[in-house]
Write a protein that holds these residues in place. Structure first.
Motif, PDB file in Angstrom:
ATOM      1  N   GLY A 648      -0.558   6.476  -1.353  1.00 45.38           N
ATOM      2  CA  GLY A 648      -0.734   7.410  -0.249  1.00 45.38           C
ATOM      3  C   GLY A 648      -2.148   7.933  -0.146  1.00 45.38           C
ATOM      4  N   LEU A 649      -2.796   8.133  -1.290  1.00 45.97           N
ATOM      5  CA  LEU A 649      -4.169   8.647  -1.263  1.00 45.97           C
ATOM      6  C   LEU A 649      -5.125   7.659  -0.604  1.00 45.97           C
ATOM      7  CD1 LEU A 649      -4.402  10.250  -4.817  1.00 45.97           C
ATOM      8  CD2 LEU A 649      -4.179  11.433  -2.617  1.00 45.97           C
ATOM      9  N   ARG A 650      -4.806   6.386  -0.653  1.00 45.75           N
ATOM     10  CA  ARG A 650      -5.707   5.379  -0.071  1.00 45.75           C
ATOM     11  C   ARG A 650      -5.751   5.448   1.453  1.00 45.75           C
ATOM     12  NH1 ARG A 650      -3.270   0.302  -3.324  1.00 45.75           N
ATOM     13  NH2 ARG A 650      -2.712   1.516  -5.178  1.00 45.75           N
ATOM     14  N   PHE A 651      -4.755   6.101   2.056  1.00 38.85           N
ATOM     15  CA  PHE A 651      -4.774   6.247   3.519  1.00 38.85           C
ATOM     16  C   PHE A 651      -5.948   7.103   3.978  1.00 38.85           C
ATOM     17  CE2 PHE A 651      -0.508   4.694   3.074  1.00 38.85           C
ATOM     18  CZ  PHE A 651      -0.191   4.121   4.297  1.00 38.85           C
ATOM     19  N   PHE A 652      -6.527   7.876   3.052  1.00 36.62           N
ATOM     20  CA  PHE A 652      -7.630   8.754   3.413  1.00 36.62           C
ATOM     21  C   PHE A 652      -8.985   8.206   2.930  1.00 36.62           C
ATOM     22  CE2 PHE A 652      -3.773  11.217   3.151  1.00 36.62           C
ATOM     23  CZ  PHE A 652      -3.806  11.966   4.317  1.00 36.62           C
ATOM     24  N   ASP A 653      -8.980   7.034   2.322  1.00 34.88           N
ATOM     25  CA  ASP A 653     -10.208   6.428   1.816  1.00 34.88           C
ATOM     26  C   ASP A 653     -10.967   5.790   2.977  1.00 34.88           C
ATOM     27  OD1 ASP A 653     -12.223   5.048   0.561  1.00 34.88           O
ATOM     28  OD2 ASP A 653     -10.943   4.284  -1.055  1.00 34.88           O
ATOM     29  N   LYS A 654     -12.117   6.322   3.292  1.00 42.51           N
ATOM     30  CA  LYS A 654     -12.899   5.839   4.440  1.00 42.51           C
ATOM     31  C   LYS A 654     -13.431   4.426   4.235  1.00 42.51           C
ATOM     32  CE  LYS A 654     -14.313  10.483   5.885  1.00 42.51           C
ATOM     33  NZ  LYS A 654     -15.446  11.390   6.196  1.00 42.51           N
ATOM     34  N   ARG A 655     -13.359   3.930   3.016  1.00 44.26           N
ATOM     35  CA  ARG A 655     -13.899   2.589   2.744  1.00 44.26           C
ATOM     36  C   ARG A 655     -12.901   1.482   3.069  1.00 44.26           C
ATOM     37  NH1 ARG A 655     -15.179   3.754  -3.405  1.00 44.26           N
ATOM     38  NH2 ARG A 655     -13.078   4.616  -3.084  1.00 44.26           N
ATOM     39  N   THR A 656     -11.650   1.813   3.322  1.00 48.89           N
ATOM     40  CA  THR A 656     -10.633   0.774   3.511  1.00 48.89           C
ATOM     41  C   THR A 656     -10.506   0.384   4.978  1.00 48.89           C
ATOM     42  OG1 THR A 656      -8.846   2.373   3.842  1.00 48.89           O
ATOM     43  CG2 THR A 656      -9.317   1.721   1.580  1.00 48.89           C
ATOM     44  N   ASN A 657     -10.221  -0.912   5.190  1.00 49.95           N
ATOM     45  CA  ASN A 657      -9.964  -1.411   6.545  1.00 49.95           C
ATOM     46  C   ASN A 657      -8.650  -0.859   7.094  1.00 49.95           C
ATOM     47  OD1 ASN A 657     -12.301  -2.936   6.566  1.00 49.95           O
ATOM     48  ND2 ASN A 657     -11.288  -4.735   5.672  1.00 49.95           N
ATOM     49  N   PRO A 694       5.579   9.387   0.188  1.00 51.20           N
ATOM     50  CA  PRO A 694       6.537   8.490  -0.466  1.00 51.20           C
ATOM     51  C   PRO A 694       7.790   8.282   0.379  1.00 51.20           C
ATOM     52  CG  PRO A 694       5.635  10.029  -2.065  1.00 51.20           C
ATOM     53  CD  PRO A 694       5.149  10.478  -0.720  1.00 51.20           C
ATOM     54  N   SER A 695       8.190   9.319   1.102  1.00 45.94           N
ATOM     55  CA  SER A 695       9.373   9.239   1.957  1.00 45.94           C
ATOM     56  C   SER A 695       9.229   8.133   3.001  1.00 45.94           C
ATOM     57  CB  SER A 695       9.590  10.596   2.644  1.00 45.94           C
ATOM     58  OG  SER A 695      10.655  10.536   3.550  1.00 45.94           O
ATOM     59  N   PHE A 696       8.041   8.004   3.604  1.00 46.18           N
ATOM     60  CA  PHE A 696       7.824   6.950   4.594  1.00 46.18           C
ATOM     61  C   PHE A 696       7.579   5.605   3.918  1.00 46.18           C
ATOM     62  CE2 PHE A 696       5.176   4.290   7.266  1.00 46.18           C
ATOM     63  CZ  PHE A 696       5.847   4.338   8.494  1.00 46.18           C
ATOM     64  N   LEU A 697       6.749   5.593   2.900  1.00 43.53           N
ATOM     65  CA  LEU A 697       6.352   4.328   2.272  1.00 43.53           C
ATOM     66  C   LEU A 697       7.541   3.552   1.739  1.00 43.53           C
ATOM     67  CD1 LEU A 697       3.177   5.540   0.347  1.00 43.53           C
ATOM     68  CD2 LEU A 697       3.232   4.098   2.386  1.00 43.53           C
ATOM     69  N   VAL A 698       8.473   4.248   1.085  1.00 43.46           N
ATOM     70  CA  VAL A 698       9.569   3.542   0.430  1.00 43.46           C
ATOM     71  C   VAL A 698      10.543   2.941   1.441  1.00 43.46           C
ATOM     72  CG1 VAL A 698      11.231   5.428   0.200  1.00 43.46           C
ATOM     73  CG2 VAL A 698      11.046   3.717  -1.603  1.00 43.46           C
ATOM     74  N   ARG A 699      10.565   3.493   2.660  1.00 40.05           N
ATOM     75  CA  ARG A 699      11.493   2.974   3.665  1.00 40.05           C
ATOM     76  C   ARG A 699      10.850   1.964   4.605  1.00 40.05           C
ATOM     77  NH1 ARG A 699      13.456   8.216   6.603  1.00 40.05           N
ATOM     78  NH2 ARG A 699      11.283   8.814   6.109  1.00 40.05           N
ATOM     79  N   PHE A 700       9.585   2.166   4.975  1.00 44.36           N
ATOM     80  CA  PHE A 700       9.033   1.382   6.077  1.00 44.36           C
ATOM     81  C   PHE A 700       7.750   0.616   5.738  1.00 44.36           C
ATOM     82  CE2 PHE A 700      11.174   5.111   8.073  1.00 44.36           C
ATOM     83  CZ  PHE A 700      12.277   4.408   8.550  1.00 44.36           C
ATOM     84  N   TYR A 701       7.259   0.778   4.533  1.00 45.06           N
ATOM     85  CA  TYR A 701       6.067   0.031   4.140  1.00 45.06           C
ATOM     86  C   TYR A 701       6.511  -1.186   3.332  1.00 45.06           C
ATOM     87  CZ  TYR A 701       1.352  -0.828   2.415  1.00 45.06           C
ATOM     88  OH  TYR A 701       0.134  -1.402   2.140  1.00 45.06           O
ATOM     89  N   PRO A 702       5.895  -2.344   3.520  1.00 38.87           N
ATOM     90  CA  PRO A 702       6.329  -3.564   2.822  1.00 38.87           C
ATOM     91  C   PRO A 702       5.961  -3.572   1.348  1.00 38.87           C
ATOM     92  CG  PRO A 702       4.383  -4.039   4.145  1.00 38.87           C
ATOM     93  CD  PRO A 702       4.789  -2.628   4.483  1.00 38.87           C
ATOM     94  N   LEU A 703       6.549  -2.669   0.586  1.00 39.80           N
ATOM     95  CA  LEU A 703       6.216  -2.550  -0.835  1.00 39.80           C
ATOM     96  C   LEU A 703       6.572  -3.798  -1.618  1.00 39.80           C
ATOM     97  CD1 LEU A 703       7.366   1.102  -1.671  1.00 39.80           C
ATOM     98  CD2 LEU A 703       5.023   0.270  -1.484  1.00 39.80           C
ATOM     99  N   GLY A 704       7.645  -4.443  -1.234  1.00 37.38           N
ATOM    100  CA  GLY A 704       8.084  -5.607  -1.994  1.00 37.38           C
ATOM    101  C   GLY A 704       7.154  -6.788  -1.857  1.00 37.38           C
TER     102      GLY A 704
END
Length: 936
Positions: A648-657, A694-704
């Motif tokens: 989740g912290l990486r969503f605020f990293d300005k260096r990421t695409n 975590p609530s959003f990531l575990v349901r809708f982000y392609p973690l697998g």
């Protein structure tokens, strides 16, 4: 008076995306019909079902009257105190969205919370006078709370008396203690107060503005009408009281202050009476919300409108109310007219007698009185026939459901056959005859009621675009909450360790059949609620506490069972809480809806149950997040939870695409709405904070598939869909469009401020303290429990500003996703834009309460309309317990409520047992006997 005000052509209630064309047509035609009927009638009752837009109809009427009144007089809208912010907010939305610009320029509103504020608004010059004044229900009884009026009374007591300079000086130094609204007045400020006491109140505004204590455009501190009445009051007692206050603190100082305040309040009461008598106030229209509060003629609210005639109920001459004879017409709003007794409904119609008959309708006062008597007589006959039908139907048994020799097990199919049957058993024929007589009486009553009441009923079906028609609501009762089966009718089973407490509760109930078993209702809600009912002094087993009761053997036996029950309750962690059979069912349904991306509202009656549900749901969601993340990331659950936080912290990293991709996608949606350009950064931040949870990531982000945050994974997240078929991108698009095009500027600011304050990590200390009971602590650590921010609780302890913020954020795509609510969120609240799931965890003996709750998510512009998916309406109950009895009773009452109007029911165990075993009234009879009072 020939011809009243027509509907202004510059008003258009069709707001695309917010109010459909069909709803706008119904609302517009209703507003036009109200104005047409005002030509002949002194008043009307608008009684559309909950959530059908009575507010906008009445605002269209108000605007049409106020903007066309040749004297420029305002329309008064009286509202409950709990809605004093909602109505002005809706007015501004109405003015911005439904009124042409040329009309909008002349539309202003104001709020008055006491009678003095009301008079100040009437005093305003033409260029500042509001067209609509919102007056709270109790405002006219709150005239004595204004500090400036109190000061004016003191000044009047000193006026024209000799040698009062020293007294003015000492009072100037002590006004902060004498008049609480002024706070602490120190010696440096005392000069201005001495000058005020020496000056006429007409001069006060100038003096205060010069001293920097009043804004330049502020109203005069004391309304002109009160100033004119000051000379008429007796102030000798006030003078003596303020003169007796010691200059320094002493033993009797506080008592003298109290006596002085008492004298001042008495003088203000006299002043208020003189003012209202002398001002001869005449206004065009009163609109009164929640008009069922007028059902009792002797309440303070109803007494405001008393005319100078006899009371129609007691034939006693009653004093004229302060608003009697003030308004030319009255419009009353209520969603529940027929939950009143018909005598009470007639009493509401009686309030129309309080209009200004000198400027009244074509129906003269005598004709109005004749029509009222005829209406009452016809409603009397309708009620008498309905009571006979109720008694006759109540004697039916399954053995009586026979028609033409065929036996039926279902009353609905039996009734269809019975109406046409040639051979019916005796009781069956009596039922048919009773229905026919009731129908004839109801038709007569409907014809008499139609001129006074307008009521639209919401269609039970819904069609969106070219899709097939669907049921607007899909009910799930009893065990249907577990199986998601709308055909289920049995209750939830009580099994295992839970069985013993419920058996003991049943035995305690049998010991006291003449009492309402509140403890059993509490036990059916949660173990914690049961304990709370036992602690309350008004517990049903203790309400008649006396010496005789102490030796009642039945009471002793009941107490013994309840003591045993208390000892066998499983209490402790959230898992113990969730072992309660109905709590478990509610939690499971909430989790299933939440996992599929749906928001859900849970209504409960008991405060302790609300906390228990929040604890259990938060615990289960956290467990699911950890377990599901562990499964997808192939690591231990707690480690996986930490991994989610890191991701989740990486969503605020300005260096990421990926961050750039989020900006790109949100900007793409915002780019269509220039109105949102100033708010771009706020909305970008809100979306990022929501995505990273975590609530959003575990349901809708392609973690697998990956642990990396990439543009592709962001795109996949935006495309994820909930159970209604909406993707996150769809929901954001709907939300942004609503912000830009479907709400007023002020409404937009409120929503943006609310979502910007949204908690996504942990609940802030302020919010936790705001909604946490003192004893709501973790039993092991003795600290307040941690609950997830997407699960929020609103009850009577929650501050108004927090309630408002949670309502606005729940009505967005963001947190909270689960809202556990008490009665404070059951009226005057919108929760419908992103929610179509509601659970009535605790039922109520009154069906209208359940309908009000459901109405929070079943409104114009609700998610059910935008998605074409039905509202899921859950009413769980525990089989073979007091809970099932309550469900059966309230279901029976729901069918009879519009037939036996305002029936009074007893709720002791024996009475409810009899009612719970009645055969349900056939639905077709309910439909045939409904009053048809619609315009469209």
């Amino acid at each position: 008076m020939s011809g009243w005000f027509p509907m202004l052509p510059g008003i258009d209630l069709h707001v695309k995306g917010r109010i459909t064309a069909a709803d706008a047509h119904r609302q517009s035609e209703t507003a036009k019909e109200i104005l047409r009927r005002f030509d002949e009638r002194p008043g009307l009752i608008l009684a559309d079902e909950v959530g059908m837009g009575k507010t906008f109809v009445s605002l269209a009427v108000a605007a049409s009257v106020a903007l066309q009144d040749p004297k420029g007089r305002p329309v008064v809208v009286m509202v409950p105190s709990g809605l004093k912010e909602k109505w002005p907010r809706d007015f501004k939305t109405f003015a911005e969205m439904c009124v042409t610009p040329d009309l909008r320029q002349g539309m202003r509103c104001a709020v008055a919370e006491n009678g003095v504020d009301f008079l100040k608004h009437l005093d305003d010059p033409d260029d500042r006078r509001p067209q609509v004044v919102f007056l709270t229900h109790g405002a006219m009884q709150r005239a004595m709370n204004d500090e400036w009026v109190r000061l004016a009374v003191i000044r009047q007591a000193l006026h024209r008396r000799h040698d009062t300079d020293d007294l003015r000086r000492s009072l100037g130094q002590r006004l902060g203690r004498l008049i609480r609204g002024f706070g602490s007045v120190n010696r440096q400020d005392s000069d201005i107060w001495e000058r005020l006491l020496a000056s006429h109140p007409e001069e006060w505004a100038r003096l205060l503005k010069r001293a920097g204590l009043l804004e330049e455009n502020a109203d005069d501190p004391v309304p002109r009408h009160l100033i004119d009445a000051l000379e008429r009051i007796e102030t000798g007692g006030v003078y003596a009281a303020v003169q007796s206050i010691p200059l320094r603190d002493s033993e009797n100082h506080d008592e003298r202050l109290r006596q002085a305040r008492k004298e001042i309040y008495g003088a203000i009461h006299e002043l208020w009476g003189h003012c209202l008598h002398a001002m001869h106030l005449h206004l065009p229209l009163l609109i009164l919300d929640e008009a069922h509060h007028l059902k009792n003629a002797h309440t303070k609210l109803a007494s405001l409108f008393h005319s100078d005639t006899e009371d129609s109920e007691t034939q006693a001459v009653r004093p004229k109310g302060s608003l009697g004879g003030v308004f030319e017409r009255m419009l009353f709003l209520t969603a529940t007219p027929f939950q009143l007794g018909h005598h009470e409904l007639c009493s509401v119609v009686d309030r129309f007698d309080g209009i200004d008959w000198n400027h009244g309708p074509r129906l003269v006062r005598k004709e109005y009185g004749d029509e009222k008597r005829e209406l009452r007589a016809k409603l009397d006959r309708a009620e008498a026939s309905a009571l006979v039908l109720n008694d006759t139907w109540g004697r039916l048994t399954l053995g009586d459901l026979v028609a033409d020799g065929l036996a039926y097990s279902d009353p609905d199919t039996w009734w269809l056959a019975a109406k046409e049957a040639k051979e019916l058993p005796g009781l069956g024929r009596q039922v048919v005859d009773a229905v026919n007589r009731t129908k004839a009486a109801f038709d007569e009553a409907e014809a008499a009621l139609r001129p006074w009441v307008i009521r639209h009923l919401r269609s039970k079906t819904l069609q969106v675009g070219s899709e097939p028609t669907i049921e607007r609501r899909r009910p799930f009762v009893g065990a249907g909450i577990v199986a998601d089966d709308d055909a289920a009718s049995e209750g939830l089973p009580v099994e295992g360790p839970a069985l013993l407490p419920f058996l003991l509760a049943a035995r305690a109930t049998l010991c006291r059949p003449d009492k309402r078993p509140v403890f059993a209702e509490g036990l059916a809600s949660s173990y914690e609620a049961f304990l709370h009912t036992r602690e309350k002094p008004e517990d049903a087993l203790d309400e008649d506490d006396s010496a005789a009761e102490d030796v009642d053997p039945a009471r002793d036996r009941a107490a013994w069972y309840l003591e045993q029950l208390t000892e066998h309750l499983p209490l402790g962690s959230h898992r113990d809480t969730a072992s309660h059979p109905k709590i478990a069912a509610t939690v499971n349904r909430v989790i299933d809806a939440w996992k599929s991306g749906e928001k859900i509202v849970v209504f409960c009656h008991y405060v302790k149950t609300g906390y228990a549900l929040r604890r259990a749901i938060s615990g289960r969601i956290r467990e699911f997040i950890a377990a599901e993340a562990g499964r997808k990331l192939a690591m231990e659950p707690e480690a996986a939870f930490a991994e989610l936080e890191d991701l989740g912290l990486r969503f605020f990293d300005k260096r990421t695409n990926a961050r750039s991709e989020i900006i790109h996608r949100v900007d793409g949606l915002l780019g269509r709405f220039a109105e949102l350009t100033p708010h771009r950064e706020v909305l970008q931040e809100v979306v990022r904070r929501f995505l990273r949870t975590p609530s959003f990531l575990v349901r809708f982000y392609p973690l697998g598939e990956t642990r990396q945050l990439t543009p592709e994974t962001v795109r996949m997240s935006f495309a994820s869909r909930d159970a209604s078929g909406l993707s996150l991108e769809d929901m954001l698009s709907h939300f942004f469009e609503f912000l830009a095009k479907r709400c007023s500027e002020e409404e937009r600011k409120s929503i943006l401020a609310a979502v910007d304050s949204m908690q996504t990590g942990g609940i802030s200390a302020k919010d936790a303290q705001d909604s946490m009971l003192p004893d709501e602590v973790d039993v092991e650590s003795n600290r307040p429990e941690q609950t997830l921010p997407n699960v929020r609780l609103v009850n009577g302890r929650t501050k108004g500003e927090t309630r408002q913020r949670l309502m606005l954020t729940f009505n967005s795509p963001f947190f909270p996703e689960v809202l556990i609510a008490s009665a404070v969120m059951a009226e005057g609240v919108d929760l419908h834009r992103f929610c179509r799931y509601v659970i009535h965890h605790d039922l109520c003996w009154n069906p209208s309460v359940l309908e009000q709750r459901t109405g929070r998510i079943d409104r114009i512009g609700a998610k059910v309309e935008t998605t074409g998916r039905p509202i899921h309406l859950y009413k769980p109950f525990l089989g073979a317990t007091q809970d099932e009895r309550q469900y059966r009773v309230v279901s029976d009452r729901e069918r009879w409520f519009n037939i036996v109007m305002g029936a009074k029911y007893t709720e002791d165990a024996a009475s409810t047992e009899r009612q719970a075993t009645r055969i349900p009234l056939a639905a077709a009879i309910c439909e045939d006997l409904k009053f048809r009072l619609e315009v469209v």
